[in-house]
Design a protein around this motif. Structure first.
Motif, mmCIF file in Angstrom:
data_model
loop_
_atom_site.group_PDB
_atom_site.id
_atom_site.type_symbol
_atom_site.label_atom_id
_atom_site.label_comp_id
_atom_site.label_asym_id
_atom_site.label_seq_id
_atom_site.Cartn_x
_atom_site.Cartn_y
_atom_site.Cartn_z
ATOM 1 N N ARG A 56 -0.682 2.483 4.475
ATOM 2 C CA ARG A 56 -0.351 1.915 5.794
ATOM 3 C C ARG A 56 0.583 2.903 6.481
ATOM 4 N N LEU B 58 0.848 -1.200 0.000
ATOM 5 C CA LEU B 58 0.000 0.000 0.000
ATOM 6 C C LEU B 58 0.878 1.242 0.000
ATOM 7 N N LEU C 90 0.949 9.014 1.160
ATOM 8 C CA LEU C 90 -0.373 9.411 1.641
ATOM 9 C C LEU C 90 -0.486 10.940 1.714
ATOM 10 N N ALA D 295 -4.671 -5.523 4.105
ATOM 11 C CA ALA D 295 -4.339 -4.577 3.033
ATOM 12 C C ALA D 295 -5.022 -4.985 1.735
ATOM 13 N N CYS E 24 -10.101 8.440 7.072
ATOM 14 C CA CYS E 24 -10.378 7.399 8.059
ATOM 15 C C CYS E 24 -9.060 6.816 8.598
ATOM 16 N N LEU F 123 -7.456 5.479 5.284
ATOM 17 C CA LEU F 123 -8.284 5.325 4.079
ATOM 18 C C LEU F 123 -8.861 6.702 3.735
ATOM 19 N N VAL G 43 -5.625 4.298 -0.115
ATOM 20 C CA VAL G 43 -5.399 3.671 1.182
ATOM 21 C C VAL G 43 -3.893 3.578 1.424
ATOM 22 N N LEU H 188 -8.581 -4.081 1.926
ATOM 23 C CA LEU H 188 -8.714 -2.625 1.772
ATOM 24 C C LEU H 188 -8.561 -2.226 0.300
ATOM 25 N N LEU I 177 -17.049 -1.616 5.227
ATOM 26 C CA LEU I 177 -15.619 -1.991 5.340
ATOM 27 C C LEU I 177 -15.362 -2.746 6.646
ATOM 28 N N PHE J 156 -3.775 1.951 9.451
ATOM 29 C CA PHE J 156 -4.009 2.250 8.032
ATOM 30 C C PHE J 156 -4.799 3.552 7.940
ATOM 31 N N ASP K 253 -10.695 6.769 -4.213
ATOM 32 C CA ASP K 253 -10.193 6.552 -2.865
ATOM 33 C C ASP K 253 -8.688 6.275 -2.886
ATOM 34 N N ILE L 105 -11.521 -0.189 -2.111
ATOM 35 C CA ILE L 105 -11.485 1.217 -2.571
ATOM 36 C C ILE L 105 -11.873 1.333 -4.045
#
Ligand code: GTP
Length: 940
Positions: free
Chosen positions: A573, A504, A510, A558, A531, A581, A571, A561, A599, A579, A569, A565
């Protein structure tokens, strides 16, 4: 044998052997002869006496017969007359007539000639002649004539004596001649013995005088002839020996002059000789003993040496006394006798230590260059003078579209196709210009046409490759894709943005995604749900099933997840079981809540890992933009606070962050207060995790790690403290407390004789404080006993990259105080070569996510290899974090990374446990070193 002895032997031997038989024969012959002589002489004397008696008696008888009546007187006179006329040997005459008296006339005795013993021994009878006569009156008379035996013995004696004289003369003559002969013979032998003796003593010119008897002369000539021949033979032998010893002397000097150690061994395995170089090497005595000493490597034992010499790798390790071990190549050759029979072996050693070292250095230099070339994001192509490609690195292959196989040998312009001007022109211009190595080249901007036709904007430089003489032999082109910032290899950039375990996005990516999503949300007037997910009691999974199952669970979460998505979206880690999201383009909050509820359901479904089912739930905190119109970091913090709320409400919950109503802010404040209280109440402690040199076992330092000894919850990690004080004054206070604690601890260890280095993590906001250097200086002054060089500040790589110029300046200011720097979690940032070069950190710490995967993940392995090579290229220390097993240690050593830290070495421990651990570690390591030394063969 001495001359005297020889003569004595000859004489003693010859005389008895010759004389005794000769004398015996003479005595025998003489005895026989005299036996017969005596018999014959005795007979003849008796016959002669008998004749004489007859001759004396016959006339007397006639006269007596003529007398008619002889009276006594007449007879007496006749007998007297007859006796007088008879031979001297007649002893008596006697006349007898019957009836008348016997008339006897006796001759006086004569003197004896023969000795009485002879007469006695002969014992002859007295000869007697008796004659009868008839007288006229008719009476008969008898005449008896008797001879004396003594004259007979005298007669025999006289004859014997004559014969004895003759015999004695003969015997004497024979013995005399014999003695003469023997003496001549003895003299000859004596001369021969003397000459032989002198010859034997080395007087080779000794010759015998040619004189004397025929035999002596012949023998002398024979001896002289023989001596002449022997003399010339001996002389030629001496000459040959002299030449041989000259030859030997020369050969000896030749072998001794050889710089190579040489030994000579007999075919039966005994050592014959060694040369000076050998004796110097093994510090042995000259002669055969030198090669038999204990220092002789076991590999060179007779039964093994031939195999080593004929092997492809004929190198052995020698351990000469009082010297470091040497790598040596061993050669041997057999030598034969003149008849062609194998006589032995000549062995020699050639020192290849330097060569091996140079080869090793060259190989590692080459590997380093190759790894560096392969690792750097810049494309590099080298050509010969005619423009034919000789090497092309991975980045250049990617950018040109040609693989190395396709490109090598081709003309530069066919592979490196530029839009405006052929590269070959720039390359030859560079070669002609005579550019010097190290001089910066003029950068040219161009468009590179990929094999597929795709075009890239690139910048490139061309420089000549020159020999030592300065003569150009080719050209090197270095270029980079400036269309995108792809300066690093693909893998580094991937890892820079992704979490290695789950694939991820990571925290850095991110941040980008969040910025982008906020931008989109703002533009489209839609909601964005941020989230924060944290698995509930994940530690229990690790503890129950082990870390591997924990990892598998994280991957599976993962995967779910990822499947959940949509394209709007994202996601990521954040680390551990956390995590984030991002739910983009959401119409309202209920839509967000609905999706999160789905989810949670999906994530709560059992996980089949190996053959066991694992159940886990998740707590989720959600911050919604633009309801919570904050910056990305604050949004994340709010989501995190909401997640903590969800946990505190019993876990497996969704909690929405509400700016107006939620008490999250309050909670945060409360938590900060709690941390501050903990700090002052002494609930915060430092644990220390050792860093060791895997090869030597040496402890190279310890990392100070923050722990909260929570009165209710037990020992908590830094994640329970730091996020609460992030961006607050408390963070600085906490950071300084850690520094002071670490220094105080170092002082205590110094008192115990341990001058270990300690590294301290410095949070970026703390480090960025304008007065950081001054504060650090003040803190260092509180502990003057501890050298600042023993303090290392660890800074996250990602943090270091934020403001390169400023960071560099700050680091250099701190380094001026003596402290050193380590780049923490290296590999997760976005470093390029130039960044690494500009950041003056002495140490690079490879992030544990890569180190964990080196055993099974090829990408991780390549990455760690590249980081180790880069660190070596820039002369930085490299420490591998997260080392868990002995296999990890072995692999890291193989890759050239000797320094390591992780559970496989030691877990973080309270300061009080460090000294006992260090003692235990040293003992364990020493025991292992002894075992390894024992396992190694005795020559080495
Ligand atoms: N298997 C595995 N475990 C990890 C990894 N990273 C961190 N951990 C562990 O994950 C656990 C996270 O625990 P926490 O989130 O603090 O606590 P928890 O047990 O989940 O309990 P709560 O979060 O309070 O419900 C720690 O034990 C870490 O050691 C990883 O990459 N793999």
């Amino acid at each position: 044998m001495r001359t005297g002895n020889l003569t004595t032997w000859l004489l003693r031997g010859t005389y008895p052997r010759l004389y005794v038989p000769i004398v015996a024969i003479i005595l025998l012959v003489t005895g026989v002869r005299y036996h017969y002589l005596l018999a014959a002489e005795t007979d003849e004397a008796l016959q002669q006496a008998s004749t004489e008696l007859r001759r004396a008696s016959d006339p007397l008888l006639l006269r007596l017969a003529a007398m008619p009546t002889p009276d006594a007187d007449t007879v007496t006179s006749v007998l007297t007359e007859g006796l007088a006329q008879a031979a001297p040997g007649v002893a008596s005459m006697k006349w007898q007539v019957a009836g008348q008296p016997t008339i006897e006339v006796t001759a006086p005795p004569r003197p004896a000639v023969a000795p009485p013993w002879f007469a006695g021994w002969l014992d002859l009878p007295a000869p007697v002649q008796q004659s009868g006569l008839t007288l006229a009156g008719g009476t008969s008379g008898r005449l008896t004539v008797t001879a004396h035996p003594q004259p007979l013995a005298d007669q025999v004696w006289a004859t014997v004596m004559v014969q004895a004289r003759i015999s004695a003369l003969n015997i004497f003559t024979i013995l005399f001649l014999l003695t003469l002969l023997l003496r001549a013979n003895a003299r000859m032998l004596q001369r021969l013995a003397q000459a032989t003796d002198a010859f034997r003593q080395g007087y080779l010119s000794t010759r015998m005088e040619v004189t004397g008897t025929l035999e002596s002369r012949a023998m002398a000539e024979t001896f002289n002839d023989m001596a002449g021949k022997v003399q010339s033979l001996v002389l030629s032998l001496h000459e040959t020996q002299r030449q041989q010893s000259e030859q030997l002397h020369f050969t000896r000097q030749l072998i001794d002059a050889l710089p190579l150690p040489v030994f000579v061994r007999h075919a039966d395995g005994t050592y014959l000789d060694t040369n000076r170089a050998w004796q110097r090497l093994f510090q042995s005595q000259p002669g055969a003993d030198g090669a038999t000493g204990a220092s002789l490597p076991a590999e060179l034992a007779p039964e093994r040496s031939a195999r080593i010499a004929s092997a492809h790798n004929n190198e052995i390790r020698i351990h000469p006394p009082h010297q470091p071990p040497l790598d040596m190549a061993y050669y041997e050759a057999a030598f034969t006798s003149t008849s062609g029979v194998l006589a032995g072996t000549i062995g020699t050693l050639v020192d290849v230590t330097e060569r091996k070292r140079a080869q090793e250095a060259l190989r590692s230099e080459k590997e380093r260059a190759e790894v560096t070339l392969a690792s750097i994001g810049d494309g590099v192509i080298t050509t010969d003078l005619s423009g034919r490609i000789e090497t092309i690195n991975e980045a250049a292959q990617l950018m040109t579209g040609f693989t190395a196989e396709q490109a090598l040998g081709r003309q530069l312009d066919e592979v490196f196709r530029l839009h405006e001007e052929p590269a070959s022109r720039t390359a030859s211009a560079a070669a002609e210009r005579g550019t010097q190595p190290g001089v910066l080249q003029q950068v040219t901007y161009e468009v590179l046409i990929h094999r597929s036709g795709e075009r890239y904007a690139i910048e490139y430089t061309a420089a000549a490759i020159r020999e030592g003489t300065g003569h150009a032999v080719g050209c090197v082109l270095v270029f980079r894709d400036v269309t995108e910032t792809r300066n690093l290899r693909h893998q580094i950039s991937w890892h820079a943005r992704h979490d290695a375990l789950t694939g991820l996005y990571n925290r850095a990516a991110l941040a980008e995604k969040l910025t982008h999503a906020l931008f989109v949300a703002r533009n489209q007037q839609l909601l964005l749900g941020v989230c924060m997910l944290d698995l509930d009691h994940f530690q229990a999974v690790n503890d129950t099933f082990g870390q591997r199952v924990g990892d598998r669970l994280l991957k599976e979460v993962a995967r779910r997840l990822g499947a959940f998505i949509t394209t709007h979206d994202a996601v990521a880690r954040m680390g551990g079981d956390e995590f984030v999201l991002l739910l983009g383009e959401q119409p309202d909050v209920s839509a967000i809540e609905a999706r999160v509820a789905v989810l949670m359901q999906q994530l709560a479904a059992p996980y089949a890992i190996d053959d066991r089912m694992v159940n886990i739930t998740v707590s989720i905190g959600v911050a919604v933009f633009p309801q919570d119109d904050a910056n990305p970091d604050t949004l994340l913090r709010h989501a995190d606070q909401a997640m903590c709320q969800a946990k505190s409400f019993g876990r497996n919950q969704l909690h929405m962050f509400d700016v107006q109503h939620d008490h999250a802010v309050q909670t945060q404040h409360t938590r900060q207060t709690r941390v501050a209280r903990a700090l002052h109440a002494g609930e915060l402690v430092l644990h220390y995790q050792p860093k060791v040199n895997l090869r030597t076992g040496e402890i190279i330092g310890l990392e100070a790690l923050l722990r909260w000894q929570h009165p209710q919850e037990g020992l908590l990690g830094p994640q329970h403290v730091l996020p609460l004080v992030d961006d607050t004054e408390l963070l600085v206070e906490l950071g300084e407390w850690v520094l002071r604690q670490a220094l105080a601890q170092m002082r205590q260890w110094t008192d115990a004789g341990m001058t270990w280095e300690v590294s301290v993590n410095i949070a970026a906001p703390h480090f960025h404080r304008p007065n950081f250097v001054q504060r650090l200086k003040d803190i260092l002054h509180t502990c003057p006993e501890v050298s600042p060089t023993r303090l290392e500040l660890e800074i996250l790589e990602s943090a270091a990259l934020e403001d390169m110029q400023y960071m560099r300046h700050m680091m250099q200011s701190c380094q001026a105080l003596g402290v050193r720097f380590a780049l923490d979690d290296f590999g997760t940032g976005f470093s390029s070569l130039s960044y690494l070069k500009r950041l003056p950190a002495e140490t690079i710490k490879i992030d544990q996510s890569f180190v964990r995967g080196i055993l099974e993940d090829g990408d991780d392995l390549t990455l760690v290899k590249a980081i180790v090579a880069l660190a070596a290229a820039f002369h930085r220390h490299v420490v591998a974090e997260g080392v868990e097993t002995a296999e990890h240690c072995a692999k890291l050593l193989e890759l050239g990374c000797e320094r390591a830290q992780g559970y496989g070495v030691a877990r973080p421990m309270p300061a009080g446990d460090v000294l006992p651990w260090a003692r235990d570690h040293a003992a364990r390591y020493a025991a292992r070193a002894v075992q390894e030394a024992a396992r190694r063969p005795a020559s080495a």
